[in-house]
Design an enzyme around this catalytic site. Sequence first.
Site, short mmCIF file in Angstrom:
data_model
loop_
_atom_site.label_atom_id
_atom_site.label_comp_id
_atom_site.label_asym_id
_atom_site.label_seq_id
_atom_site.Cartn_x
_atom_site.Cartn_y
_atom_site.Cartn_z
N LYS A 23 0.83 -1.19 0.00
CA LYS A 23 0.00 0.00 0.00
C LYS A 23 0.88 1.26 0.00
O LYS A 23 0.65 2.19 -0.77
CB LYS A 23 -0.87 -0.04 1.26
N ARG A 93 -3.42 3.06 8.50
CA ARG A 93 -3.69 1.74 7.92
C ARG A 93 -2.45 0.89 7.90
O ARG A 93 -1.35 1.40 7.68
CB ARG A 93 -4.11 1.85 6.45
N GLY A 102 -8.40 -7.70 4.62
CA GLY A 102 -9.17 -7.90 5.83
C GLY A 102 -8.38 -8.42 7.01
O GLY A 102 -8.90 -8.57 8.10
N MET A 104 -5.54 -7.10 8.44
CA MET A 104 -4.98 -6.13 9.35
C MET A 104 -6.00 -5.01 9.56
O MET A 104 -7.01 -4.96 8.92
CB MET A 104 -3.68 -5.56 8.77
N ARG A 337 -3.91 -1.08 -6.45
CA ARG A 337 -3.10 -2.31 -6.35
C ARG A 337 -3.50 -3.22 -7.50
O ARG A 337 -4.57 -3.02 -8.10
CB ARG A 337 -3.32 -3.00 -5.02
N HIS A 455 -15.80 -8.96 1.81
CA HIS A 455 -14.75 -9.90 2.24
C HIS A 455 -14.95 -11.26 1.60
O HIS A 455 -14.02 -11.84 1.02
CB HIS A 455 -14.78 -10.01 3.77
N ARG A 561 0.91 -46.58 -11.02
CA ARG A 561 1.07 -47.35 -9.77
C ARG A 561 0.22 -48.61 -9.89
O ARG A 561 -1.00 -48.56 -9.70
CB ARG A 561 0.59 -46.52 -8.58
N ARG A 617 5.20 -49.12 -13.04
CA ARG A 617 6.00 -49.51 -11.88
C ARG A 617 5.52 -50.85 -11.34
O ARG A 617 4.32 -51.09 -11.20
CB ARG A 617 5.85 -48.44 -10.80
N GLU A 745 14.31 -43.23 -4.63
CA GLU A 745 13.44 -42.72 -3.56
C GLU A 745 13.92 -43.16 -2.18
O GLU A 745 13.29 -42.84 -1.17
CB GLU A 745 11.99 -43.17 -3.79
N SER A 764 13.68 -42.39 -12.04
CA SER A 764 12.55 -41.51 -11.75
C SER A 764 12.58 -41.23 -10.25
O SER A 764 12.56 -42.15 -9.44
CB SER A 764 11.23 -42.17 -12.14
N GLY A 766 11.41 -40.54 -6.80
CA GLY A 766 10.20 -40.66 -5.98
C GLY A 766 10.37 -39.75 -4.78
O GLY A 766 10.79 -40.18 -3.70
N THR A 767 10.04 -38.49 -4.99
CA THR A 767 10.35 -37.51 -3.94
C THR A 767 9.43 -37.62 -2.72
O THR A 767 9.72 -37.04 -1.68
CB THR A 767 10.31 -36.09 -4.52
N ASN A 768 8.35 -38.40 -2.85
CA ASN A 768 7.50 -38.60 -1.65
C ASN A 768 8.27 -39.45 -0.64
O ASN A 768 8.44 -39.09 0.52
CB ASN A 768 6.20 -39.32 -2.00
N ASP A 769 8.72 -40.60 -1.10
CA ASP A 769 9.48 -41.47 -0.19
C ASP A 769 10.84 -40.87 0.16
O ASP A 769 11.31 -41.01 1.28
CB ASP A 769 9.66 -42.87 -0.81
N CYS A 831 8.51 -38.26 -10.22
CA CYS A 831 7.10 -38.63 -10.21
C CYS A 831 6.46 -38.49 -8.83
O CYS A 831 5.34 -38.89 -8.62
CB CYS A 831 6.90 -40.04 -10.77
N TYR A 851 11.91 -34.51 -17.36
CA TYR A 851 10.46 -34.31 -17.26
C TYR A 851 10.01 -34.35 -15.81
O TYR A 851 10.74 -34.83 -14.93
CB TYR A 851 9.70 -35.39 -18.07
C1 PEP Z 1 7.29 -41.44 -4.39
O1 PEP Z 1 7.64 -42.07 -3.40
O2 PEP Z 1 7.61 -40.27 -4.61
C2 PEP Z 1 6.39 -42.07 -5.38
C3 PEP Z 1 6.09 -41.44 -6.50
O3 PEP Z 1 5.88 -43.27 -5.07
P1 PEP Z 1 4.66 -43.49 -4.07
O4 PEP Z 1 4.06 -42.16 -3.78
O5 PEP Z 1 3.74 -44.40 -4.78
O6 PEP Z 1 5.34 -44.11 -2.91
MG MG Z 2 7.46 -44.23 -3.40
#
Ligand code: PEP
Ligand code: MG
Length: 882
Positions: A23, A93, A102, A104, A337, A455, A561, A617, A745, A764, A766-769, A831, A851
């Site tokens: 602002k 203000r 809304g 502040m 703004r 709001h 999967r 997989r 992973e 690939s 597996g960024t979750n694990d 993935c 990718y």
């Molecule tokens: C992961 O682990 O990132 C993954 C893609 O496999 P999943 O989520 O099935 O364990």
């Molecule tokens: Mg996994």
Amino acid sequence: MSNKFVYLFEEGNASMKALLGGKGANLAEMTNIGLPVPPGFTISTDACRAYYENNKSITPEIIDQITKDFKSIEEKTNKKFGDKVNPLLVSVRSGAMFSMPGMMDTILNLGLNDETVIAIGEKTDNMRFAYDSYRRFIQMFSDVVLEIPKFRFENVLDKYKEKFGYENDTQLTVDDLKDIVKDFKAIVKKESGRDFPQVPNEQLMEAVNAVFRSWNNARAIAYRNLYDIPHNLGTAVNVQSMVFGNMGDDSGTGVAFTRNPATGEKKLYGEFLMNAQGEDVVAGIRTPKSIEELQDIMPEVFEQFSVITNNLENHYKDMQDIEFTIEQGKLYILQTRNGKRTINASLRVAVEMVEEGLLTQDEAILRIDPKQLDQLLHPTFDGETMKMAVPIATGLPASPGAATGKVYFTAEDAVKAASTGEKVVLVRKETSPEDIEGMNVAQGILTSRGGMTSHAAVVARGMGKCCVAGCEMVKVDEDSKIFAVGDIKINEGDFISLDGSTGKVYPGSIKTVEPTLSGDFAKLMSWADDRRILGVRTNADTPRDAETSLSFGAEGIGLCRTEHMFFDEERIPVVREMILSETLTKRNKALNKLLPMQKKDFKGLFKVMKGFPVTIRLLDPPLHEFLPTDEKDIIALAEEMEMNVSELKEVINSLHEFNPMLGHRGCRLAVTYPEIAQMQTRAIIEAALEVEDEEKTTIIPEIMIPLVGIKSELDYVKEIVVQTAEKIMEEKGKRTDYLVGTMIEVPRAALTADEIASNADFFSFGTNDLTQMTFGFSRDDAGKFISEYREKEVLTDDPFQSIDVDGVGKLVEMAVKLGKSVKPNMKMGVCGEHGGDPKSVEFFNKVGLQYVSCSPYRVPIARLSAAQAVLKNNGTPGSDQR
Ligand code: PEP
Ligand code: MG
């Protein structure tokens, strides 16, 4: 930190948002381009941080600077703070670096006291206005600074209105207002134990203090958590001389957008009220007029306003959201703004601004928030079902989309119901910042009060949530948890449906359908596709998901999967039979039943994907997920497997794991039960051979081995896959190419990626694990404490949503380098869920993956993020091939 803490508007500019807040920076910019902005100054975010460092009090150095700049406003306006003849009044203000609508607090008319109120009344020849401003000021100051609940004051107003039979506040007379002021001051005395402060300078310092304090109120913290805004930025405070929109019929106030924020149409869009103050427009107490009507009431002011809004848009090269006030025929611009808008409006504005020559294509690509694309993919009502639907009420179409759910009347109830998996619609008279969490979990929001800039409307639009606002036909009784439209009564827990594009409210639930995408979307995405280096694949397990993702622009399947295919109702008994078989013969019997089913699945996927790469997989669930728990299922299974029930129960018990996420899953299953990997390989290769014949396309299946941590695990399972594939091709007398790769992973796999690469065709991530195992946070349980970690700033982001660049990211980067040191052109992708997260996509682009793969609905987000990653990094390395 410099020792300058206070800046006159003339001393700032638009680039100083971090220091002056959004602002403040805009007020400075507008002042410097010669717009009619009431004079003022900004106390910087540095001052807010200094306030917190100084035990929540404003340092004497800052007080001196405020006093000095205050004098400058007095000189410019020729008015004096606390003067009995010509008093200066100011607004105070908050204004943080990021807009927090809304969240502040604002105080208007500061400087009024028992004496200046008379001076203002005499000067404007409008004593009613003066006392009305005074009572508003006491109300706001008491709420924000003294923390006295608003309703105490509202009750007094209601009492007076009832006593005299008034319908509107505007009917209150001067004498009523004088009495109200007395009553208000008595409330202050009673609630706070002190008199309402009469010295303007004290009022000012207390107000500045309160704005700094409000940076850390619960609503502000909740909002920052929701929108990923860091907690240590602090807010600036803007002190500006007041102008009045409530000085009679030649005064007014309003809000306008330079383009329509719902559709993007290039046409001034907004609302105003004559003889009113700003809060009247947003509070929805009086129904505002459309901005076009200003042309009839004050043609010259409208003309001047149109020119200014046009200049502002050209100056900022973006759609502006402008607050203005007309004081006795003179126009003032109070704020501008970049306007919040729906994604459809974002796309249309960006594309049209390119066509108008205002933006380049690259700028237009960078303009769109990839996360907002999500809204485009939200459902609308099914046309056929709609033909039968009869609306019970119509309100304002405040934020588009369709929503169906059970009615709840408080944010708290909505949150509770949503946590049990219910779809909810939040119904309120009007929403306030306290309702944010309820709005966040709701499918849609219905309010009975408020306009397009209320709001509810502004916040819902930002969230991409369907909202019908200002639906006055609906009588909401929040206490009894019921709403009525004429004779129709809707109770808590009843279903209703909202159409945010028409403003219609329907009883019951209505079927929804997927959206179609506009020409502007296609155009912008094609520009994005031209610029991105990363390929975008999808995580899909069914032909239907695959088809959806193709329509969103996916270029392959990065993860199928296969365990999701095993959960099918018809298959689960066979899968259980396979797991619980104690002999190879029995297991093979079950696997033979699964083979044709799997083959059919894979053929379906290959056909839909028409030669695009498909990564399949091998099985990767913790085994216990499949085990029967229901007595009936166990008895039936025992019969099928020719075992007695207690024997079967023993086998089930023996498969119990204490830590299933770290247990018998992934390639560990294939090492123990190679026959499962054999069956799956057979299904994949036979499916590929048959589809190649049937469709005359080349299919190169990518077989992926999960949860590898040791090269020898990969060696062992790959051997099984290759032997099986070769045997089948020999049997059939036909060949197909295929790849065998692995997921990275497990941290050990990342650390030894060079060894692993020597026997893998692709990686690939597996960024979750990988996140789970790098942090040691269970992915199934971490949700419980991660939100608290974020509140306490132990973590800024949830690492399961956005890649932890410093830790998990470092492993990814290392694995990419190690892998490429062995195989420079090795195909690598990601993935995990992070594949559809804009910040993470930027990182994957930087480390040179080929990718990203994400859920079908996030494919457009990934495509746009990938283009933005290139533009932001000036076309960084990335990969040389898609
Ligand atoms: C992961 O682990 O990132 C993954 C893609 O496999 P999943 O989520 O099935 O364990
Ligand atoms: Mg996994």
